[in-house]
Design a protein around this motif. Structure first.
Motif, short mmCIF file in Angstrom:
data_model
loop_
_atom_site.label_atom_id
_atom_site.label_comp_id
_atom_site.label_asym_id
_atom_site.label_seq_id
_atom_site.Cartn_x
_atom_site.Cartn_y
_atom_site.Cartn_z
N PHE A 64 0.99 -1.12 0.09
CA PHE A 64 0.12 -0.14 0.11
C PHE A 64 1.07 1.09 0.27
CE2 PHE A 64 -3.61 1.97 2.01
CZ PHE A 64 -3.99 2.50 1.67
N THR A 65 1.27 1.84 -1.07
CA THR A 65 2.25 2.98 -1.45
C THR A 65 0.96 4.58 -2.10
OG1 THR A 65 3.16 1.69 -2.10
CG2 THR A 65 3.81 3.08 -2.68
N THR A 66 1.80 5.25 -0.86
CA THR A 66 1.62 6.60 -1.12
C THR A 66 2.32 7.43 -2.00
OG1 THR A 66 2.83 7.35 0.73
CG2 THR A 66 0.14 7.70 1.12
N ALA A 84 6.01 3.23 1.72
CA ALA A 84 4.92 1.78 1.27
C ALA A 84 4.69 1.37 2.74
CB ALA A 84 5.65 1.12 0.57
N VAL A 85 3.48 0.86 2.52
CA VAL A 85 2.72 -0.77 3.58
C VAL A 85 3.22 -1.67 3.46
CG1 VAL A 85 1.74 -1.19 5.79
CG2 VAL A 85 2.00 1.50 5.59
N TYR A 143 -0.87 4.35 -5.08
CA TYR A 143 -1.02 2.04 -5.03
C TYR A 143 -1.48 1.43 -4.50
CZ TYR A 143 1.84 4.18 -8.61
OH TYR A 143 2.18 5.92 -9.79
N LEU A 144 -2.47 0.56 -4.39
CA LEU A 144 -2.72 -0.16 -3.41
C LEU A 144 -2.54 -1.75 -4.55
CD1 LEU A 144 -4.19 -1.91 -0.94
CD2 LEU A 144 -6.06 -1.71 -1.86
N THR A 145 -1.83 -3.08 -4.25
CA THR A 145 -1.92 -3.85 -4.72
C THR A 145 -1.55 -5.11 -3.38
OG1 THR A 145 -0.08 -2.78 -6.19
CG2 THR A 145 -0.37 -5.42 -6.25
N LEU A 146 -2.67 -6.56 -4.29
CA LEU A 146 -2.92 -7.21 -2.81
C LEU A 146 -2.25 -8.41 -3.67
CD1 LEU A 146 -6.71 -6.25 -2.32
CD2 LEU A 146 -4.11 -6.37 -1.35
#
Length: 368
Positions: free
Chosen positions: A44-46, A57-58, A136-139
């Motif tokens: 989960f990146t701002t 990025a978390v 950006y959100l990537t799962l």
């Protein structure tokens, strides 16, 4: 009984009423999504909305282990569902397996990065509010788990605006988090033209210590970045004695990433003494993510037009798309690129992107 869609929407929109930092909000969103769209890993990146460069990025450990490889793929390799392309698309989510459809050759990222790491599918979302991207959100799901469904992708799509709005709202707190522990005032040191330290303020002492840790040198050694900007200043001064076009010279400035991920900017200036030899002043202060690209472009003497073009290159625009956006010909685009390559000592777009973007991956190693 609420449907999964209603449950997710309620959980996520209710977060808008809370008081959050950027990090705690992202942690809460991930938990809310996990309850209705299960995943095994995440990133989960701002991003800075002007440059689309990462501001933190978390990530989960499994993704952190391949983060550098994913970064290379994103900016230097051809693949499906690039973030920059999703931003320009009418649909802001993408499912990897739904796109490649049992044809792994369609995605280098899947074949060479995700599958070897044990992941079988990826759901990407670019988080846009008012036509501006904030993250950006990537799962990810492991190879032994079901693929993400089109329905799950549609749910995430419906939650994008709320999430992006909160990323925008918490962006100021993110800057405070990045600056935590740094001196409030800029550091200032005075040195001779032979690089002997004459004086420094308390903030400068703090930053010098950070640079000495970075280089594993003792407190009696003047760090190389200080000597580098000072040497550049002296060379500029000498060349100006031959040519009066000092304004065309690049500034004596450098941006350094410290061990803890912060970025430090050093800028050298000549101080003319009323009596005695001239001295060199070096200013040291932390750079914010949105400052880094302009600083680096300035340090290489890029013109305003070249900086504008560079911004499009970093957003993965083609030469034809850049020409249309800047209202110039494709030939002029190539001329500007050749000039940028010469000033930055690179030989291709891929090298240019890697050179500028690789230093902007600010990582937040704390996870949920």
């Amino acid at each position: 009984m609420k449907s999964a869609l209603e449950q997710g929407r309620t959980s996520i929109t209710s977060l808008e009423k809370g008081s959050w930092t950027s990090r705690t909000y992202r942690e809460a969103v991930l938990k809310a999504i996990q309850a209705v769209v299960p995943f095994d890993a995440y990133c989960f990146t701002t991003v800075d909305p002007q440059t689309l460069l990462s501001t933190g990025a978390v990530t989960e450990d499994g993704i952190e282990a391949i983060h550098d490889r994913l970064f290379i793929n994103e900016y230097t390799e051809d693949d499906v569902h690039k973030y920059a392309n999703l931003i320009r698309s009418s649909k802001h989510t993408a499912l990897l397996q739904a796109s490649i459809q049992d044809m792994p050759e369609r995605s280098l990222r899947y074949r060479s990065i995700l599958l070897p790491a044990g992941f079988g599918d990826e759901l990407r979302a670019v988080l846009i509010c008012d036509e501006t991207c904030w993250g950006y959100l990537t799962l990810y799901r492991k190879a032994d788990q079901p693929f993400f469904s089109e329905e799950e992708g549609q749910w995430i799509e419906q939650w994008i605006t709320s999430i992006a709005r909160m990323l925008k709202r918490t962006s100021l707190s993110l800057m405070d988090e990045i600056k935590q522990g740094s001196p409030a005032d800029p550091g200032l040191i005075m040195i001779t033209d032979t690089f002997k330290l004459l004086s420094s303020n308390e903030s400068a002492q703090y930053w010098l210590t950070q640079l000495q840790r970075l280089e594993s040198v003792g407190p009696d050694i003047l760090p190389r970045p200080v000597r580098a900007v000072s040497s550049h200043l002296l060379s500029q001064t000498l060349s100006s004695a031959v040519s009066s076009e000092l304004s065309a010279k690049s500034p004596s400035k450098v941006c350094i990433q410290l061990l803890d991920g912060r970025y430090l900017v050093l800028h050298a200036s000549r101080m003319q003494q009323i009596t005695g030899p001239d001295q060199i002043a070096v200013r040291l202060e932390q750079a914010m993510p949105q400052d880094l690209l302009p600083l680096l472009a300035e340090s290489h003497g890029l013109s305003a037009r070249e900086r504008e073009l560079l911004g499009y290159v970093l957003r993965s625009y083609s030469s034809k798309e850049i020409a249309a956006a800047m209202n110039i010909s494709v030939y002029t685009v190539q001329d500007h690129l050749k000039s940028i390559f010469a000033k930055t000592s690179v030989y291709s777009r891929r090298e240019l992107i890697w050179y500028f973007v690789s230093r902007f991956q600010l990582k937040d190693d704390r996870t949920i």
